[in-house]
Write a protein that holds these residues in place. Structure first.
Motif, short mmCIF file in Angstrom:
data_model
loop_
_atom_site.label_atom_id
_atom_site.label_comp_id
_atom_site.label_asym_id
_atom_site.label_seq_id
_atom_site.Cartn_x
_atom_site.Cartn_y
_atom_site.Cartn_z
N LEU A 200 -9.30 -7.67 -2.31
CA LEU A 200 -9.61 -6.55 -3.21
C LEU A 200 -10.30 -5.45 -2.44
O LEU A 200 -11.39 -5.65 -1.89
CB LEU A 200 -10.51 -7.07 -4.35
CG LEU A 200 -10.84 -6.10 -5.46
CD1 LEU A 200 -9.60 -5.67 -6.22
CD2 LEU A 200 -11.85 -6.72 -6.43
N SER A 201 -9.65 -4.29 -2.37
CA SER A 201 -10.27 -3.13 -1.72
C SER A 201 -10.78 -2.24 -2.85
O SER A 201 -10.65 -2.55 -4.02
CB SER A 201 -9.24 -2.40 -0.89
OG SER A 201 -8.28 -1.81 -1.73
N GLY A 202 -11.32 -1.09 -2.48
CA GLY A 202 -11.75 -0.15 -3.53
C GLY A 202 -10.60 0.76 -3.94
O GLY A 202 -10.82 1.72 -4.68
N GLY A 203 -9.37 0.47 -3.45
CA GLY A 203 -8.24 1.35 -3.73
C GLY A 203 -7.65 1.15 -5.12
O GLY A 203 -8.17 0.37 -5.92
N ILE A 204 -6.57 1.85 -5.36
CA ILE A 204 -5.93 1.80 -6.69
C ILE A 204 -5.06 0.55 -6.83
O ILE A 204 -4.94 -0.04 -7.90
CB ILE A 204 -5.05 3.07 -6.88
CG1 ILE A 204 -5.95 4.31 -6.91
CG2 ILE A 204 -4.20 2.98 -8.16
CD1 ILE A 204 -5.17 5.61 -6.77
N ALA A 310 1.19 3.03 7.02
CA ALA A 310 1.67 2.51 8.31
C ALA A 310 1.59 1.00 8.41
O ALA A 310 2.48 0.36 8.97
CB ALA A 310 0.86 3.16 9.43
N SER A 311 0.51 0.43 7.84
CA SER A 311 0.36 -1.02 7.98
C SER A 311 1.32 -1.79 7.07
O SER A 311 1.36 -3.00 7.11
CB SER A 311 -1.07 -1.42 7.66
OG SER A 311 -1.36 -1.05 6.33
N GLN A 312 2.07 -1.09 6.26
CA GLN A 312 2.92 -1.76 5.27
C GLN A 312 4.42 -1.58 5.55
O GLN A 312 5.24 -1.64 4.63
CB GLN A 312 2.54 -1.29 3.86
CG GLN A 312 1.10 -1.69 3.53
CD GLN A 312 0.57 -1.11 2.23
OE1 GLN A 312 1.32 -0.82 1.32
NE2 GLN A 312 -0.73 -0.96 2.14
P1 ATP Z 1 -5.39 -0.26 -2.14
O1 ATP Z 1 -5.24 0.90 -3.03
O2 ATP Z 1 -5.35 -1.55 -2.88
O3 ATP Z 1 -6.59 -0.15 -1.21
P2 ATP Z 1 -3.75 0.94 -0.21
O4 ATP Z 1 -2.47 1.51 -0.61
O5 ATP Z 1 -4.92 1.83 0.00
O6 ATP Z 1 -4.14 -0.22 -1.22
P3 ATP Z 1 -4.32 -0.38 2.21
O7 ATP Z 1 -5.66 0.20 2.16
O8 ATP Z 1 -3.55 -0.33 3.45
O9 ATP Z 1 -3.38 0.18 1.09
O10 ATP Z 1 -4.47 -1.90 1.79
C1 ATP Z 1 -3.41 -2.73 1.44
C2 ATP Z 1 -3.97 -4.00 0.86
O11 ATP Z 1 -4.81 -4.68 1.80
C3 ATP Z 1 -4.89 -3.72 -0.32
O12 ATP Z 1 -4.15 -3.59 -1.51
C4 ATP Z 1 -5.77 -4.95 -0.32
O13 ATP Z 1 -5.11 -6.04 -0.91
C5 ATP Z 1 -5.95 -5.21 1.17
N1 ATP Z 1 -7.15 -4.50 1.67
C6 ATP Z 1 -7.25 -3.32 2.26
N2 ATP Z 1 -8.52 -3.00 2.54
C7 ATP Z 1 -9.26 -4.04 2.11
C8 ATP Z 1 -10.67 -4.35 2.08
N3 ATP Z 1 -11.56 -3.50 2.56
N4 ATP Z 1 -11.06 -5.50 1.54
C9 ATP Z 1 -10.17 -6.38 1.04
N5 ATP Z 1 -8.84 -6.15 1.02
C10 ATP Z 1 -8.40 -5.01 1.55
#
Ligand code: ATP
Ligand code: MG
Length: 402
Positions: A200-204, A310-312
């Motif tokens: 779980l990140s802080g993203g959407i 890029a990482s995806q």
């Molecule tokens: P998200 O909106 O969920 O952050 P994103 O499109 O910003 O996704 P990324 O930031 O590359 O894409 O992250 C892809 C996935 O990797 C995230 O959805 C999450 O599952 C995991 N992830 C990324 N950053 C973190 C973090 N700081 N802690 C835990 N999981 C992470």
């Protein structure tokens, strides 16, 4: 006065021999969500022919405030397709028509007050086939009752877009009348499949991924990475709020917060810059493996979508996967970003996610990350790190658990 809620489920109904287990899990979830309603401790959840009912043990009517609280609780129960607050009487046509007479007037009148007339529909179902009238006859009798209550020009039957819809269900022990159908989350009840760990990140994206997996019956624990002092503690507080929101849909899962900064510094100092993001990600997977192994979780969930960043890319996802010892679930892998945003808004995490806080992944992030990090190259990079296990163990031991 509403005395019960009719709970309908859909996917569970197709589960054959396992159906009973799924129904019991759903009842567990209903009971759990309703248990927070302290003043309603005496609730029962009888299951009758493909439906579950929520009612008070003393069979008394719910107050308006209690109805709102139960609606809120039921809308969080995965596995529940939809539900309706209902009025009850004996399975007797005179009593049914009486109840229609006493309850429909207010519903119809409020539309008539606004529009001068009302479009309505009656749907009857007879699950007790011994009841002497067919469903169609019950509908006709109820429509006749309503036509006696209002002048003809104020009423219009509309089967497709009614303003008031009257549902009647006749069962062997009672009859139910309802006016509204509210959606549940659908899917399968939490606990009917294996528990998982979500990154779980802080993203959407990742909160939406968590919700989708919860709705497939998995209880979710959460793992988040921060890079304090390179990311502020506010980044972690944001994720805590998102996890708290997601936890309202299940018995609360644990949030593991792991500081990745020491490992990231090693990667920064020893590895090729363009591979940093994929290297971080593989380290995240290794920490996730450790938690899954020790806490008996069976899959790793992420919010990744093919090609989003890029990482995806497919190549990078494959290289990240190779570091995971558990099945990787990426429920958003084929989803359009706009659809993900819509779901996040509906879920209530969007507003929390758009608060701009730096993410662990962006610490020392290269200006142009590799979009095709082959496993061969990445393994060579990781060899430069020497024995990384002590740093992983330290990060694991120092995790904040809440
Ligand atoms: P998200 O909106 O969920 O952050 P994103 O499109 O910003 O996704 P990324 O930031 O590359 O894409 O992250 C892809 C996935 O990797 C995230 O959805 C999450 O599952 C995991 N992830 C990324 N950053 C973190 C973090 N700081 N802690 C835990 N999981 C992470
Ligand atoms: Mg992100």
């Amino acid at each position: 006065m509403y005395t019960c809620f009719i709970c309908r489920y859909h996917e569970i109904a197709t589960k054959g021999d396992n159906r009973r287990m799924f129904e019991e899990k759903l009842i567990d979830n209903l009971r759990y969500q309703c248990q927070t309603l302290e003043e309603l401790s005496g609730l029962s959840f009888p299951r009758v022919r493909g439906r579950i009912y929520v009612r008070r043990e003393d069979k008394a009517a719910f107050t308006g405030e209690q109805v709102e609280k139960i609606k809120n609780a039921l809308s969080r129960c995965s596995g529940l397709e939809n539900f309706s607050p209902a009025l009850e009487c004996e399975p007797d046509i005179e009593q049914i028509l009486n109840l229609v007479r006493n309850s429909a007037g207010e519903q119809l009148q409020s539309v008539i007050d606004q529009k001068g007339r009302v479009k309505f529909r009656i749907r009857a179902r007879r699950s007790d086939k011994r009841f002497p009238m067919m469903s169609k006859d019950i509908e006709i009798a109820a429509a006749t009752t309503i036509s006696e209550m209002f002048p003809k020009e104020q009423l219009e039957v509309d089967l497709t877009h009614p303003e008031v819809s009257i549902g009647i269900e006749v069962r062997d022990i009672n009859a139910l009348i309802y006016y509204q159908v509210f959606p549940g989350p659908g899917g399968l009840p939490t606990g009917s499949n294996s528990p998982v760990l979500a990154l779980l990140s802080g993203g959407i994206d990742s909160p939406v991924a968590c919700q989708m997996i919860m709705n497939r019956g998995c209880h979710v624990d959460f793992l988040t990475f921060h890079s304090f002092p390179y990311t502020p503690m506010a980044s972690l507080e944001k994720v805590q709020k998102i996890a708290a929101k997601l936890n309202t849909f299940q018995k609360p899962g644990t949030l593991y917060a792991c500081n990745l900064s020491e490992i990231q510094k090693q990667i920064r100092d020893l590895c090729t810059e363009k591979f940093r993001t994929v290297l971080y990600r593989r380290m995240m997977m290794r920490i996730a493996n450790m938690i899954c192994r020790r806490k008996k979780l069976n899959a790793i969930v992420t919010g990744e979508a093919v090609g989003q960043v890029a990482s995806q890319t497919i190549i990078n996802l494959g290289t990240i996967d190779a570091a995971a010892d558990f099945v990787m679930l990426r429920p958003l892998c084929g989803m359009d970003k706009l659809e993900t945003i819509r779901r996040a808004e509906k879920l209530g995490t969007y507003e929390l996610s758009i608060d701009p806080q730096p993410d662990s992944c962006t610490v020392f992030a290269p200006p142009s990350p590799s979009v095709a990090a082959k496993l061969f190259d990445i393994e060579r990079e990781e060899a430069k790190l020497g024995d990384i296990q002590p740093l992983l163990e330290k990060a694991y031991e120092e995790m904040i658990i809440s």
